[in-house]
Design an enzyme around this catalytic site. Structure first.
Site, PDB file in Angstrom:
ATOM      1  N   ARG A 172       1.019  -1.281   0.148  1.00 19.47           N
ATOM      2  CA  ARG A 172      -0.061   0.060  -0.019  1.00 19.47           C
ATOM      3  C   ARG A 172       0.906   1.162   0.022  1.00 19.47           C
ATOM      4  O   ARG A 172       1.869   1.328   0.711  1.00 19.47           O
ATOM      5  CB  ARG A 172      -0.831   0.085   1.267  1.00 19.47           C
TER       6      ARG A 172
ATOM      7  N   SER B 246       8.321  -4.846   5.780  1.00 18.60           N
ATOM      8  CA  SER B 246       8.061  -6.110   6.958  1.00 18.60           C
ATOM      9  C   SER B 246       8.826  -7.221   6.766  1.00 18.60           C
ATOM     10  O   SER B 246       8.582  -8.322   6.475  1.00 18.60           O
ATOM     11  CB  SER B 246       6.610  -6.520   6.725  1.00 18.60           C
TER      12      SER B 246
ATOM     13  N   ASP C 180       6.630  -3.783  10.306  1.00 19.32           N
ATOM     14  CA  ASP C 180       4.969  -3.586  10.348  1.00 19.32           C
ATOM     15  C   ASP C 180       4.596  -3.818  11.730  1.00 19.32           C
ATOM     16  O   ASP C 180       3.539  -3.501  12.206  1.00 19.32           O
ATOM     17  CB  ASP C 180       4.253  -4.391   9.306  1.00 19.32           C
TER      18      ASP C 180
HETATM   19  C1  0WK Z   1      -1.541  -4.879   7.572  1.00 23.48           C
HETATM   20  C2  0WK Z   1      -0.243  -4.022   8.004  1.00 23.48           C
HETATM   21  C3  0WK Z   1       0.983  -4.455   7.346  1.00 23.48           C
HETATM   22  C4  0WK Z   1       1.167  -5.838   7.585  1.00 23.48           C
HETATM   23  C5  0WK Z   1      -0.028  -6.657   7.340  1.00 23.48           C
HETATM   24  C6  0WK Z   1       0.543  -7.960   7.980  1.00 23.48           C
HETATM   25  O1  0WK Z   1      -0.731  -2.654   7.519  1.00 23.48           O
HETATM   26  O2  0WK Z   1       1.919  -3.354   7.536  1.00 23.48           O
HETATM   27  O3  0WK Z   1       2.361  -6.442   7.093  1.00 23.48           O
HETATM   28  O4  0WK Z   1      -1.120  -6.070   7.973  1.00 23.48           O
HETATM   29  O5  0WK Z   1      -0.940  -8.771   7.639  1.00 23.48           O
HETATM   30  P1  0WK Z   1      -0.798  -9.676   6.428  1.00 23.48           P
HETATM   31  O6  0WK Z   1      -1.295  -8.886   5.249  1.00 23.48           O
HETATM   32  O7  0WK Z   1       0.461 -10.288   6.004  1.00 23.48           O
HETATM   33  O8  0WK Z   1      -1.878 -10.684   6.461  1.00 23.48           O
HETATM   34  C1  BGC Z   2       9.073 -10.801   8.909  1.00 26.01           C
HETATM   35  C2  BGC Z   2       8.837  -9.810   9.903  1.00 26.01           C
HETATM   36  C3  BGC Z   2       7.387  -9.174   9.745  1.00 26.01           C
HETATM   37  C4  BGC Z   2       6.420 -10.560   9.639  1.00 26.01           C
HETATM   38  C5  BGC Z   2       5.091 -10.094   9.363  1.00 26.01           C
HETATM   39  C6  BGC Z   2       8.112 -11.944   8.894  1.00 26.01           C
HETATM   40  O1  BGC Z   2       8.256 -12.736   7.743  1.00 26.01           O
HETATM   41  O2  BGC Z   2      10.334 -11.251   9.131  1.00 26.01           O
HETATM   42  O3  BGC Z   2       9.725  -8.776   9.732  1.00 26.01           O
HETATM   43  O4  BGC Z   2       7.122  -8.399  10.831  1.00 26.01           O
HETATM   44  O5  BGC Z   2       6.637 -11.280   8.673  1.00 26.01           O
HETATM   45  O6  BGC Z   2       4.744  -9.350   8.356  1.00 26.01           O
END
Ligand code: 0WK
Ligand code: BGC
Ligand code: 0WK
Ligand code: BGC
Length: 970
Positions: free
Chosen positions: A539, A602, A709
């Site tokens: 994003r 992240s 993140d």
């Molecule tokens: C939303 C946050 C973002 C993070 C994500 C993790 O804005 O920074 O990396 O959540 O959740 P995912 O999209 O990996 O399920």
């Molecule tokens: C990364 C982290 C991150 C997490 C959640 C992991 O794979 O090493 O830096 O915070 O994923 O997104």
């Protein structure tokens, strides 16, 4: 010839008269379709009542769950013993079901008498007798050395708690053995068999004869889902949706219900159609007031009904000139086989005369015609009543399936149905008339219910064997409290390791300093660009923070990061990021904007300050080259530079091609100083906006902060709740950060205050410290991942991998023949096909099994009900372990914080984000329960981040910007 016609006319006239006479006398026994439809509706209401948890105790039709959940699927095989008790004959059988691709069943059986003194004696003697017969059967066939599973067909109402246990509600038909009611008849038989030391039999299933009949017929016709017995007694069973069976846990799939329709009317529901003969018969029966429906239908009573009617008609002079014989006065003198004989087409009348003569009567021709018609009315009523109840069941099946038209098969058995010449035809005809929207095939069970019982036993032993193997696999994911405490304590050790200078290098949990020292204090303000890379979505955000009122406005756009970019070169990745920024700024009409930027990245970065971060190693789906070990902030800056250089080149060309466009371009062009060209800058005379005379760059972004993140999430939540000092991501990846005392962070100078530590707990276990809970499936997922040997903990807890773990387990279970009939589909072999979102869908309580099957179908997996139940269990086991492991890790963090502050009780808020935590139906609850259990002195509130980490990154950028300003002013 005339004489023959006269005779025929005379006879027809006589017949009509007799028939009319009998029709008048038995007016009440002739049920119109209207009445049958009414009885059908009454029976439907009774079924509802029987299925309802609160209404079942007072229901007369008990709707007993049988724990038979599936019909045979052709994979049954093996040798089984079967007992058939309760019908007119007691049989012991050996059933050999062989697979070899074609379904065939070898059966050898032996009938044994059932003397009255046994069936009306004491219960223990009854079961001893049955065990003796079984022992005799096995010894005479040299089966005593074999451990054989046994299916027990017991044709009486039993409340079952499981397939191999059932408590007798009450005897019916001719049985009345004492001391058996409310006892578990399987246990009774098992203890009777224990007396035969050479017998080693395992009773795997207790089956009602209707169920056995349905299963026997289903073996030949899989669309058979109803079983009906019209024999000594009468009863029916059918496959009901679990969601309608309140008395049994679970809403998935179907289970066979033994209706015990024989008791219909025991609560007075049929008093309006019961006649004096029914009441008289009932009073003379072994169980007055009970089985009233059965007593109007089944073979044990039909003959007696006819006798009582004939006796009454004789008494009132309508038959035999009022003459009666002692036989006619004797109960049970007329049996159903007599009724059947009297109704035979051709020889019916002759049979009637012979039977009446045998009863010591001297019947006239008209008497014989009348008696024959009495039989017809009685047996017709029986067939009609059966048809009404069966029509109710068929209607329910059609409604359960939400079909306009039902196509089904009904398995039939029972002497009355088999021997009575007209019965089947009458029953079928009335059923089809009552339920015209059902195509019903009636299938007579050739080999009795025991073949079906053997099938149930075969399914039971297969399911039992499978269950054992499946439980063995699922047990690998059941973590004990001790194991979870072990994980908590090991995590705690690793946290300490990562913080200490001398052990940091070896630590797997890197405990990376983030140079975020505090939470925003509300004075932050300004406009910030934020990038959010590394989760499901990339994003770009514009964040406007207004100070004082803690209000933040955000505009964002989600961009895809194609796989080839994620796993391309670092330059391509960052160029793609910058392209997205350009598209976003263009979309926001902010071309040429000057903005501070917060970069949520992240992935594990070793930072030396807030705006520098060296990528330690890619995780999740990223594997871009030339990035690991590089400062990703520099890489972004370089990409922006590359972009601006490209951009200024274009402008020069444009300027050259269209000089008249200069005014339009002036305030959208970059400042010369950024291109390294030392040209003066001045406000644009046309739009009075700070810009330059010669704009040579597309945008001017000041990367102020790189943020993980977890840190962004903590900040976003910390902006609302000052108690928030921990950030948790349970999404594609898994990670946590928290505010640590500077004195504990040996890698960073200073002991005052606190700094946020990005634990990167995803790598916990990379040193093998949790291999004891690591399964072969985890190893297979790791071997197939982009970073095998790395991120062990993450691969057991995060959304990127849970689906893969499930897929590996499903492959293994299918390979073992425990799922999908052993067929591993191409789709199932495809990595990543089983996305974690499917776990969330499959485990949702709202989702009926049918929908689970639909998801599996989408994955090219043709599944049965059982398959889907197992898939759901596998998903549950994997996600539960993931949530518990996360909970154990979090318990280590909050316990550390409590002890570090020397607190007896520690209250803290954890800011959470991530699709797994947000979307999975149980993950968050199980995680929270685990933390509560493993860190009881900590009161942990989990606060879902509504706005993502972009807001947090902007807040951090604002704080960093403010500190930068203050730094400059100093
Ligand atoms: C939303 C946050 C973002 C993070 C994500 C993790 O804005 O920074 O990396 O959540 O959740 P995912 O999209 O990996 O399920
Ligand atoms: C990364 C982290 C991150 C997490 C959640 C992991 O794979 O090493 O830096 O915070 O994923 O997104
Ligand atoms: C034959 C079945 C048996 C069932 C009987 C019912 O194998 O399980 O109980 O039919 O009919 P009946 O023998 O009572 O007429
Ligand atoms: C019993 C049922 C049985 C039926 C047919 C009834 O009396 O209650 O359990 O299925 O007879 O045998």
């Amino acid at each position: 010839m005339f004489a023959v016609h006269l005779m025929a006319f005379y006879f027809t006239k006589l017949k009509e008269d007799q028939i009319k006479k009998v029709d008048r006398f038995l007016y009440h026994m002739r049920l119109s379709d209207e009445t049958l439809v009414d009885i059908m509706a009454r029976f439907q209401a009774e079924m509802e009542k029987g299925l309802g948890k609160d209404t079942n105790p007072t229901a007369s039709v008990k709707m007993l769950p049988t724990f038979v959940r599936a019909i045979p699927d052709g994979s049954e095989n093996g040798g089984f013993l079967s007992l058939d008790l309760g019908g007119s004959k007691f049989r012991v059988l050996k059933v050999q079901v062989s697979e070899e691709g074609k379904q065939n069943v070898q059966m050898e059986s032996q009938f044994y008498p059932m003397p009255n003194e046994i069936i009306r004696g004491n219960g223990t003697e009854l079961f001893d007798y049955v065990a003796d017969c079984l022992a005799d059967f096995m010894r005479t066939r040299d089966l005593t050395h074999k451990k054989l599973p046994l299916g027990f067909t017991f044709s009486f109402p039993c409340r079952q708690t499981k397939l191999e246990e059932g408590f007798l509600l009450s005897w019916t038909k001719k049985f009345k053995a004492r001391g058996v009611q409310d006892t578990d008849v399987v246990g009774r038989l098992a203890s009777a068999m224990k007396k035969h030391k050479d017998l080693d039999v395992d009773i795997l299933a207790l089956v009602n004869d209707t169920v056995g009949t349905m299963m026997t017929c289903a073996y030949d016709d899989p669309s058979c889902e109803v079983g009906v017995i019209i024999g000594t007694g009468t009863n029916a069973c059918y496959m009901e949706d679990m969601s309608n069976i309140d008395l049994v846990e679970g809403d998935e799939g179907r289970m066979c219900i033994n209706t015990e329709w024989g008791a219909f009317g025991d609560d007075g529901a049929l008093e309006d159609i019961r006649t004096e003969f029914d009441r008289e018969l009932d009073l003379g029966s072994l169980n007055p007031g009970k089985q009233l429906f059965e007593k109007m239908i089944s073979g044990l009573y039909m003959g007696e009904l006819v006798r009582l009617i004939l006796l009454k008609m004789a008494k009132v002079g309508l038959l035999f000139g009022g003459a009666k014989s002692s036989a006619l006065h004797t109960k049970g003198k007329i049996e159903t086989q007599h009724v059947a004989a009297m109704e035979k087409y051709k020889e019916g009348l002759a049979n009637t005369r012979e039977i009446l003569v045998n009863l010591g009567l001297d019947p006239s021709e008209s008497d014989c015609i009348a008696v024959q018609h009495v039989c017809t009315i009685v047996s017709f009523r029986s067939a009609n009543l059966c048809a009404a109840a069966l029509a109710a069941i068929l209607t329910r099946l059609r409604e359960n399936k939400k079909q306009a038209r039902l196509r089904t098969t009904v398995g039939m058995d029972g002497t009355l149905y088999k021997i009575h010449p007209q019965y089947p035809k009458r029953l079928h005809k009335v059923v089809r008339r009552l339920v015209p929207n059902c195509d019903v095939r009636f299938l007579l069970s050739e080999s009795g219910s025991t073949k079906g019982a053997a099938m149930v036993t075969a399914v039971a032993s297969r399911v039992q064997a499978q269950r054992k193997q499946i439980d063995k696999v699922l047990a690998l994911f059941h973590l004990t409290r001790e194991q979870l405490m072990g994980v908590r304590d090991k995590m705690r050790t690793e946290l300490e390791y990562g913080l200490k200078k001398k052990t940091q290098a070896l630590a797997t949990v890197k405990m990376l300093p983030t140079y975020v020292y505090g939470m925003p204090d509300g004075t932050e303000k300004g406009k910030f660009l934020a990038l959010d890379l590394g989760g499901t979505n990339f994003r770009v955000l514009l964040v406007k923070i207004r100070s004082g009122r803690r209000s933040v406005r955000m505009y964002n756009k989600i961009f895809a990061i194609p796989l080839e970019i994620m796993q391309g070169t670092g330059e391509e990745l960052f160029d793609h990021i910058v392209q997205c920024i350009a598209d976003f700024l263009d979309y926001m009409g902010l071309k040429g904007a000057q903005l501070p930027l917060g970069f949520t990245f992240s992935f594990p970065c070793r930072q030396t300050c807030i705006d520098k971060g060296t990528l330690v190693g890619w995780t999740k789906g990223f594997k871009a080259t030339d990035c690991e070990g590089e400062d990703v902030v520099d890489m972004l800056r370089d990409a922006i530079k590359r972009r601006n250089v490209g951009y200024s080149g274009e402008c020069m060309v444009d300027l050259a091609l269209f000089p008249w466009a200069l005014p339009l371009l002036c305030h959208t062009m970059p400042r010369p100083c950024d291109t390294g060209l030392s040209l003066p800058c001045a406000p644009c005379t046309l739009c009075f906006q700070g810009s330059c005379l010669l704009p040579l760059q597309e945008f001017d972004l000041d990367i102020v902060a790189i943020v993980n993140d977890t840190v962004g999430t903590m900040m976003t939540c910390g902006y609302e709740d000052p108690n928030c000092e921990i950030g948790l991501i349970a999404g594609t990846g898994s990670n946590v950060c928290y505010m640590e005392e500077m004195r504990n962070i040996e890698l960073v100078e200073g002991d005052e205050g606190r700094m946020c530590i990005n634990t990167e707990w995803g790598a916990f276990g990379d040193n093998g410290c949790i291999d004891d809970i690591c399964t072969q499936y985890d190893k297979e997922v790791d071997e197939g991942s982009l970073n095998s040997g790395k991120q062990r903990y993450e691969k057991m807890t995060s959304g990127m991998y849970l689906g893969e773990i499930v897929r590996q387990i499903l492959i293994d279970l299918t390979r073992q023949g425990l799922l999908f009939r052993g067929q591993i589909s191409e789709r199932l072999r495809t990595r990543g096909i089983f996305e974690t979102k499917f776990l969330s869908q499959i485990e949702s309580d709202r989702l009926a099994l049918l929908q689970v099957r639909r998801i599996l179908q989408q994955l090219g997996l043709d599944s049965t009900c059982e398959d889907s139940i197992v898939v759901k269990e596998v998903c549950g086991a994997v996600s539960r372990r993931a949530a518990q492991l996360c909970g154990a890790g979090m318990a280590a963090i909050v316990e550390k914080r409590r002890e570090d502050q020397g607190l007896e009780h520690f209250k803290v808020t954890v800011g959470v984000d991530g699709t797994l935590y947000k979307l999975h139906p149980h993950f968050s609850r199980i995680l929270q329960e685990t933390v509560k259990d493993l860190a009881p002195q900590c009161d942990v509130t989990f606060m879902l981040s509504e706005d993502g980490s972009g807001k947090g990154a902007a807040l951090i950028t604002a704080v960093a910007k403010r500190l930068q300003q203050q730094g400059k002013e100093k």
